[in-house]
Scaffold this motif. Structure first.
Motif, PDB file in Angstrom:
ATOM      1  N   CYS A   1      24.448  15.083  -0.054  1.00 23.21           N
ATOM      2  CA  CYS A   1      25.409  14.350  -0.891  1.00 23.21           C
ATOM      3  C   CYS A   1      26.311  13.443  -0.065  1.00 23.21           C
ATOM      4  N   SER A   2      26.487  13.751   1.218  1.00 25.49           N
ATOM      5  CA  SER A   2      27.383  12.976   2.072  1.00 25.49           C
ATOM      6  C   SER A   2      26.655  12.125   3.092  1.00 25.49           C
ATOM      7  N   MET A   3      25.376  12.367   3.313  1.00 26.73           N
ATOM      8  CA  MET A   3      24.608  11.660   4.335  1.00 26.73           C
ATOM      9  C   MET A   3      24.216  10.273   3.844  1.00 26.73           C
ATOM     10  N   LEU A   4      24.469   9.253   4.658  1.00 24.87           N
ATOM     11  CA  LEU A   4      24.126   7.883   4.296  1.00 24.87           C
ATOM     12  C   LEU A   4      22.610   7.696   4.234  1.00 24.87           C
ATOM     13  N   CYS A   5      22.168   6.893   3.260  1.00 29.31           N
ATOM     14  CA  CYS A   5      20.772   6.452   3.163  1.00 29.31           C
ATOM     15  C   CYS A   5      19.795   7.636   3.209  1.00 29.31           C
ATOM     16  N   SER A   6      20.135   8.714   2.541  1.00 25.79           N
ATOM     17  CA  SER A   6      19.285   9.900   2.591  1.00 25.79           C
ATOM     18  C   SER A   6      18.720  10.218   1.221  1.00 25.79           C
ATOM     19  N   ASP A   7      17.532  10.825   1.214  1.00 26.47           N
ATOM     20  CA  ASP A   7      16.852  11.245   0.001  1.00 26.47           C
ATOM     21  C   ASP A   7      16.179  12.582   0.302  1.00 26.47           C
ATOM     22  N   PRO A   8      16.520  13.657  -0.425  1.00 32.20           N
ATOM     23  CA  PRO A   8      15.931  14.967  -0.116  1.00 32.20           C
ATOM     24  C   PRO A   8      14.404  14.973  -0.156  1.00 32.20           C
ATOM     25  N   LYS A   9      13.798  14.182  -1.053  1.00 32.57           N
ATOM     26  CA  LYS A   9      12.346  14.179  -1.159  1.00 32.57           C
ATOM     27  C   LYS A   9      11.675  13.482   0.022  1.00 32.57           C
TER      28      LYS A   9
ATOM     29  N   ASP B   1      13.432  12.690   3.233  1.00 31.66           N
ATOM     30  CA  ASP B   1      14.005  12.905   4.561  1.00 31.66           C
ATOM     31  C   ASP B   1      14.153  14.367   4.953  1.00 31.66           C
ATOM     32  N   SER B   2      13.788  15.293   4.071  1.00 31.68           N
ATOM     33  CA  SER B   2      14.011  16.709   4.383  1.00 31.68           C
ATOM     34  C   SER B   2      13.257  17.143   5.628  1.00 31.68           C
ATOM     35  N   HIS B   3      11.959  16.812   5.753  1.00 32.68           N
ATOM     36  CA  HIS B   3      11.175  17.223   6.918  1.00 32.68           C
ATOM     37  C   HIS B   3      11.686  16.565   8.192  1.00 32.68           C
TER      38      HIS B   3
ATOM     39  N   TYR C   1      20.829  27.528   6.262  1.00 30.63           N
ATOM     40  CA  TYR C   1      19.850  26.589   6.802  1.00 30.63           C
ATOM     41  C   TYR C   1      18.471  27.237   6.938  1.00 30.63           C
ATOM     42  N   LYS C   2      18.419  28.497   7.390  1.00 29.11           N
ATOM     43  CA  LYS C   2      17.128  29.174   7.542  1.00 29.11           C
ATOM     44  C   LYS C   2      16.400  29.268   6.199  1.00 29.11           C
ATOM     45  N   LYS C   3      17.157  29.581   5.132  1.00 31.99           N
ATOM     46  CA  LYS C   3      16.546  29.665   3.812  1.00 31.99           C
ATOM     47  C   LYS C   3      15.999  28.307   3.379  1.00 31.99           C
ATOM     48  N   TRP C   4      16.785  27.243   3.623  1.00 24.44           N
ATOM     49  CA  TRP C   4      16.345  25.888   3.241  1.00 24.44           C
ATOM     50  C   TRP C   4      15.149  25.453   4.077  1.00 24.44           C
ATOM     51  N   ALA C   5      15.154  25.748   5.391  1.00 22.05           N
ATOM     52  CA  ALA C   5      14.061  25.345   6.284  1.00 22.05           C
ATOM     53  C   ALA C   5      12.760  26.042   5.902  1.00 22.05           C
ATOM     54  N   LYS C   6      12.857  27.284   5.446  1.00 19.73           N
ATOM     55  CA  LYS C   6      11.660  28.010   5.033  1.00 19.73           C
ATOM     56  C   LYS C   6      11.036  27.360   3.796  1.00 19.73           C
ATOM     57  N   GLU C   7      11.889  26.937   2.842  1.00 23.04           N
ATOM     58  CA  GLU C   7      11.381  26.288   1.634  1.00 23.04           C
ATOM     59  C   GLU C   7      10.754  24.937   1.964  1.00 23.04           C
ATOM     60  N   ILE C   8      11.344  24.183   2.888  1.00 17.40           N
ATOM     61  CA  ILE C   8      10.819  22.871   3.257  1.00 17.40           C
ATOM     62  C   ILE C   8       9.488  23.004   3.996  1.00 17.40           C
TER      63      ILE C   8
ATOM     64  N   THR D   1       3.789  11.075   3.865  1.00 22.06           N
ATOM     65  CA  THR D   1       3.073  10.366   4.938  1.00 22.06           C
ATOM     66  C   THR D   1       3.892   9.239   5.517  1.00 22.06           C
ATOM     67  N   SER D   2       4.569   8.466   4.646  1.00 27.22           N
ATOM     68  CA  SER D   2       5.385   7.332   5.118  1.00 27.22           C
ATOM     69  C   SER D   2       6.587   7.182   4.191  1.00 27.22           C
ATOM     70  N   PRO D   3       7.727   7.752   4.573  1.00 25.90           N
ATOM     71  CA  PRO D   3       8.910   7.684   3.699  1.00 25.90           C
ATOM     72  C   PRO D   3       9.325   6.266   3.345  1.00 25.90           C
TER      73      PRO D   3
END
Length: 395
Positions: free
Chosen positions: A141-149, A151-153, A174-181, A188-190
């Motif tokens: 929500c605070s990160m510039l130019c970011s999209d969870p779909k 930029d997550s990886h 973070y560990k819980k979120w990293a496991k889901e990701i 392939t190309s954001p």
């Protein structure tokens, strides 16, 4: 140093009022009122210099009394007499806007392209990770130019490297979120997906517009078919010349009545705005110089609009409306011939009660006239459905 309301090139506007550059708006207005009372032409009837200083004082308060103009003055420095009466004051807003470059969509796209994958992005990511303690939903929500779909990886790889280097500590969230990701296939190309998303949005918009257009066309065809089936029996019969002229007169009458109502409404709005300006002046929310300019800009257009409305009543043979509007038109003509139609900044406080009463009276007259015009327009619509138009001739 004595304050006399003058403004020289060696004195700042603050020195003219006798206040400091850090003075509040209340202190500025207090100093202005003291000088205005001392330099007012009513107290210096034979002193032409006092009148000039009083007018100059209005220009000074028009700058320091406005937060935006005052900010620009603080940036540009001292303003002399020529600047106060010239284009600098009139174009302060344009000058202030010219200090900053207008941000376009191309600038945003260029910034995003340079920012993604840069060291600045990595630094911001680490700082937000530390701030939110590994809660990635809040981080996005605070990160510039970011999209969870998209930029997550990529963000996961950066944070994992920082954790391995000891720059940040791993958290439970973070560990819980990293496991889901890790269980989701990375894009392939954001960057290409971003362009596809934009194209898809444009395509969806085009499809929505086409769908609404087809829906309106279908409704129109249905309505047209209904009218054709209802009045189809007389579709082949043409109206005679008398019926055609009668229909033409009805349409023309409604069109003229609509034009009158619009002009009358403009008169109501103009006088109402003048009343607001005088009320603000009386409550000390505006200075006399600005109030006089705002009202005088509307006086002559109001006279011309009211005169044209009265003439329109005459040309359309609406004698009742013409006779009601004629006295106001004559009064306006008398004021203009005697050059008493504009407000004098040096006399505005003396005649403020009369000016308010005059405009309240005209406001009531214009509103009443507007109600009558709208009433007649409604009658014309109602009686256009019948053959009896006798009631309309009363107006």
């Amino acid at each position: 140093m004595e304050n006399d309301g003058g403004c020289s090139s060696e004195r700042s506007l603050y020195e003219v009022l006798g206040v400091g550059a850090t003075a509040t708006q209340q202190e500025i207005r207090k100093a202005y009122h003291k000088l205005a009372l001392r330099l007012h032409p009513d107290k210096n009837k034979d002193d032409q210099e006092a009148k000039e200083k009083f007018q100059q004082l209005q220009k000074v308060i028009s700058i320091l009394g406005d937060e935006e103009k005052r900010a620009v003055y603080d940036q540009t420095g001292s303003v002399d007499d020529a600047d106060l009466s010239g284009d600098v004051v009139d174009n302060l807003r344009d000058f202030f806007n010219a200090l900053y470059k207008k941000v376009t969509e191309e600038d945003i796209e260029e910034f995003e392209e340079n920012y993604r994958g840069s060291e600045s992005e990595k630094k911001d990511l680490i700082e937000l990770y530390t701030k939110f303690k590994g809660k990635m939903s809040r981080l996005f929500c605070s990160m510039l130019c970011s999209d969870p779909k998209l930029d997550s990886h990529r963000f996961k790889d950066i944070i994992d490297e920082a954790i391995a280097a000891g720059e940040v500590k791993s958290t439970k969230a973070y560990k819980k979120w990293a496991k889901e990701i890790s269980e989701i296939k990375p894009p392939t190309s954001p960057q290409k997906m971003r362009h596809k998303a934009k194209e898809g949005a444009e395509t969806d918009l085009y499809a929505l517009i086409s769908q609404r257009r087809d829906s309106r066309k279908e409704k129109f065809d249905t309505m047209f078919s209904s009218l054709a089936s209802r009045y189809g029996s007389s579709a082949d019969t043409e109206p005679n010349e008398e019926e055609f002229e009668a229909a033409k007169r009805k349409v023309e009458s409604r069109r003229v009545s609509s034009k009158k109502s619009r002009r009358n409404l403009a008169l109501v709005a103009s006088v109402f705005y003048q009343v607001i300006c005088l009320t603000d002046l009386e409550a000390d929310h505006m200075n006399p110089f600005e109030t006089s300019i705002c009202i005088n800009r509307l006086v002559l257009p109001e006279f011309l609009l009211q005169g044209s409305l009265c003439l329109l009543f005459l040309l359309t043979w609406h004698w009742f409306f013409f006779l009601v509007s004629l006295p106001v038109t004559c009064y306006h003509a008398m004021l203009y011939n005697k050059r008493r139609h504009l407000i004098d900044v040096t006399e505005v406080f003396r005649g403020i009660d009369f000016e308010k009463k005059l405009r309240f009276t005209k406001l009531g007259f214009y509103i009443s006239l507007f109600i009558l015009v709208v009433f007649r327009l409604t009658l014309s619509v109602v009686y256009s459905l019948t053959e009896d138009d006798d009631l309309l001739h009363l107006f």
